[in-house]
Design a protein around this motif. Structure first.
Motif, short mmCIF file in Angstrom:
data_model
loop_
_atom_site.label_atom_id
_atom_site.label_comp_id
_atom_site.label_asym_id
_atom_site.label_seq_id
_atom_site.Cartn_x
_atom_site.Cartn_y
_atom_site.Cartn_z
N THR A 175 3.95 3.75 -6.23
CA THR A 175 3.90 2.87 -4.87
C THR A 175 3.82 3.59 -3.49
N ALA A 176 4.11 5.40 -4.09
CA ALA A 176 4.23 6.03 -2.73
C ALA A 176 2.29 7.11 -2.90
N ALA A 177 2.20 6.62 -4.35
CA ALA A 177 0.35 7.18 -4.37
C ALA A 177 -0.61 6.31 -3.74
N GLY A 178 -0.33 5.12 -3.75
CA GLY A 178 -1.33 3.83 -3.37
C GLY A 178 -0.90 4.08 -1.93
N LEU A 179 0.18 4.19 -1.47
CA LEU A 179 0.27 4.19 -0.20
C LEU A 179 -0.38 5.41 1.02
N ARG A 180 -0.67 6.59 -0.77
CA ARG A 180 -0.85 7.26 0.54
C ARG A 180 -2.22 7.67 0.52
N ARG A 181 -2.93 6.45 -0.33
CA ARG A 181 -5.10 6.08 -0.46
C ARG A 181 -5.29 5.16 0.32
N MET A 182 -4.06 4.31 0.59
CA MET A 182 -4.43 2.75 0.85
C MET A 182 -6.09 2.80 2.23
N LEU A 235 -3.25 -6.60 -5.42
CA LEU A 235 -2.71 -5.41 -5.02
C LEU A 235 -1.44 -5.98 -6.11
N GLY A 236 -1.72 -4.80 -7.15
CA GLY A 236 -0.73 -4.48 -8.31
C GLY A 236 -0.80 -3.11 -8.05
N LEU A 237 1.18 -2.49 -8.09
CA LEU A 237 1.67 -0.82 -8.36
C LEU A 237 3.12 -1.37 -8.39
N GLY A 238 3.79 -0.57 -8.63
CA GLY A 238 5.34 -0.71 -9.33
C GLY A 238 5.39 -0.82 -10.57
N ALA A 255 10.25 -0.31 -0.21
CA ALA A 255 9.53 0.41 1.27
C ALA A 255 8.40 0.79 1.33
N ASN A 256 7.40 1.13 0.12
CA ASN A 256 6.27 0.80 -0.19
C ASN A 256 5.16 0.44 0.12
#
Length: 231
Positions: free
Chosen positions: A96-103, A119-122, A137-138
């Protein structure tokens, strides 16, 4: 459900392949005739644009280019009479952190604002044993980014396997329903529903769905996507 989650936990306990999977790098070379046709006859833009933002489960890890979740979902929606383009923004190995960085980069790179974001991460957070508080949080930040851009959201959730313990599961499993309620997003509770504990629907790695498994997932998810588009 308990039997399914137990099998899910066993698979995750012995296999860490989602972590090891790097970004998919499938390269296709179109015939010259196709290239000439594409130049002379630009593809018609679909009426509806859907962003599928996730990890290897969205990216189509281990599958042919036309067998993954995104192309299968687009075909299902098109066959149902909807003029839809589903944009694949799945990256294997993403937390989820990587997804947040590239969104923001992904959203800014699209030709226009999506009519819906799935949206499907985790899953990789689970495999790495990251704290549920970090995942929440992410995910919260990503849903907020989409909502701030006035993009409707459909969350496809994950469930923590029993081997991570009750306390962990209790904290993780409420993330997606809570965010759906907080932001008024649509929710499909468990992306792998109907596939977990079905070896005939899973690749040899024991984690990722095969083409038949993707068909099962899409058959279950597509109605939720159609409803989200109507909202």
């Amino acid at each position: 459900m308990l039997k399914t989650l137990s099998a899910y936990g066993f698979c995750i306990a012995i296999l860490q392949l989602l972590i090891a999977c790097g970004p998919a790098t499938e390269t296709q070379t179109a015939p010259k005739q196709s290239e000439q046709t594409a130049k002379s006859e630009p593809a018609k833009e679909a009426k509806t644009l859907i962003l599928a933002f996730g990890d290897s489960l969205y990216a189509g890890y281990g599958l042919a280019p036309d067998e993954g979740f995104v192309p299968d979902l687009q075909k299902a929606l098109n066959d149902a009479g909807q003029d839809v383009k589903v944009h694949n923004a799945g990256v294997s190995g993403d937390t989820t952190a990587a997804g947040l960085r590239r969104m923001d980069f992904v959203l800014d790179s699209l030709p226009r604002k999506p009519d819906l974001a799935i949206l499907g991460l985790g899953g990789n957070d689970l495999l790495r044993g990251l704290k549920p508080e970090e995942t929440r949080a992410n995910m919260d930040a990503m849903v907020k980014k989409l909502k701030d851009r006035d993009i409707p959201v459909l969350l496809t959730g994950m469930l923590a396997p029993p081997n991570l313990g009750k306390d962990f599961s209790d904290k993780f499993n409420v993330i997606y329903p809570a965010l759906a309620k907080k932001y008024g997003a649509d929710l499909y509770p468990f992306f792998m529903d109907g596939v977990v504990a079905r070896p005939d629907l899973i690749l040899p790695d024991g984690i990722h769905p095969n083409a038949a498994g993707i068909d099962v997932i899409v058959a279950k998810v597509a109605p939720s996507v159609a409803l989200a588009l109507k909202d």
